[in-house]
Design a protein around this motif. Sequence first.
Motif: not given
Length: 262
Positions: A55-61, A24-29
Motif C-alpha cells: 500500500d502507498t498513498k496516492n497510488f493503487d499500490f 499487511n507489511s508482514a513480510f520482512n523486506a
Amino acid sequence: MSKEIKFYKYQGAGNDFVLIDNRNSAFNAKDNDLIKHLCDRRFGIGGDGLMLLQDTKNFDFEMVYYNADGNEGTMCGNGGRCIVAFARDLDIIQNKTAFLAVDGPHDADIHDNQVHLGMIPVNEHHRDGEAYVMNTGSPHFVKFVEGLNDINMFKEGYAIRNNPTYIEKGINVNFIEKEGEGYFVRTFERGVEDETYACGTGAVASAMSVALKEGKDGDFNIPIRVIGGQLQISFHKKGSSFSNVFLTGPALQVFQGAIKLS
C-alpha cells in the motif's frame, strides 16, 4: 517454529518472478538472505527476482523489487508488467492503474494477458566504443552484433558487466541483431548475474538504440523478440530525448502456493 509464506509466481516473456502481497507489511523486506533463498531455483521457489506489492498513498499500490541475489533492485520492466497483472488478479485494479516504483510513478493498462506499461522518459545517453549506454529505469549497455544465436552470453556479458568501468555499480548487457521487421535481443542481467529469458528495461534501451543508430526523430514502434517471447516498444524521439515510452507484452500467473520456512 516453522512459518509459511503465501506466494504467487508470474512470468512476462519468460522473465519470472516471485510475488508477495505485502499490504499487511508482514513480510520482512530487510531479510536479504530470505529473498535470495526464495529466488533460488533449487532450494526455494525460483525466480529472476522477487516483488512486494504494498500500500502507498496516492497510488493503487507500490512495487518494491528485489534481484535474485537478495538486494533491492532498480526498475524492472517485465516485473512491472507482472505486478500489474498481479494487482488485477487480486482485484485491486481492473484494466487501468497508476502505481509507484523505485524510479517514480508508472501508468499501465491490461487487457487479457497483455500489459501496456508506461516507462520513464530518457533524456541522455553516451557511447562506450560502438555500444550505447543509457538508463531506462535500470542502467543498460547495448551493442549491435551479428550471429547473436551463437554468442556465449554468460562469457561476453559477464566480461562487460565486470570490467573496470562497470564493476562497482554493475550494468545490464544487451546484444541486439536485426531480424525481419524487428530485432532479436539477449540480455545478461546484473543481480541475476546470468542471461535471462527477457529484460523489459533492456528491450526499451535496445529499441532506443535502434532509433539513435538510425538518427531519425518521430514516433517509433519497434518489435523486440527475446528468448521468452515477443515485446513491443513504442516512444517519441526528439534528438537524444525519448518520451511517451511504453513497453507492451504478456504477463501470466504460473502458479501460487505457500512455502514453509524452518
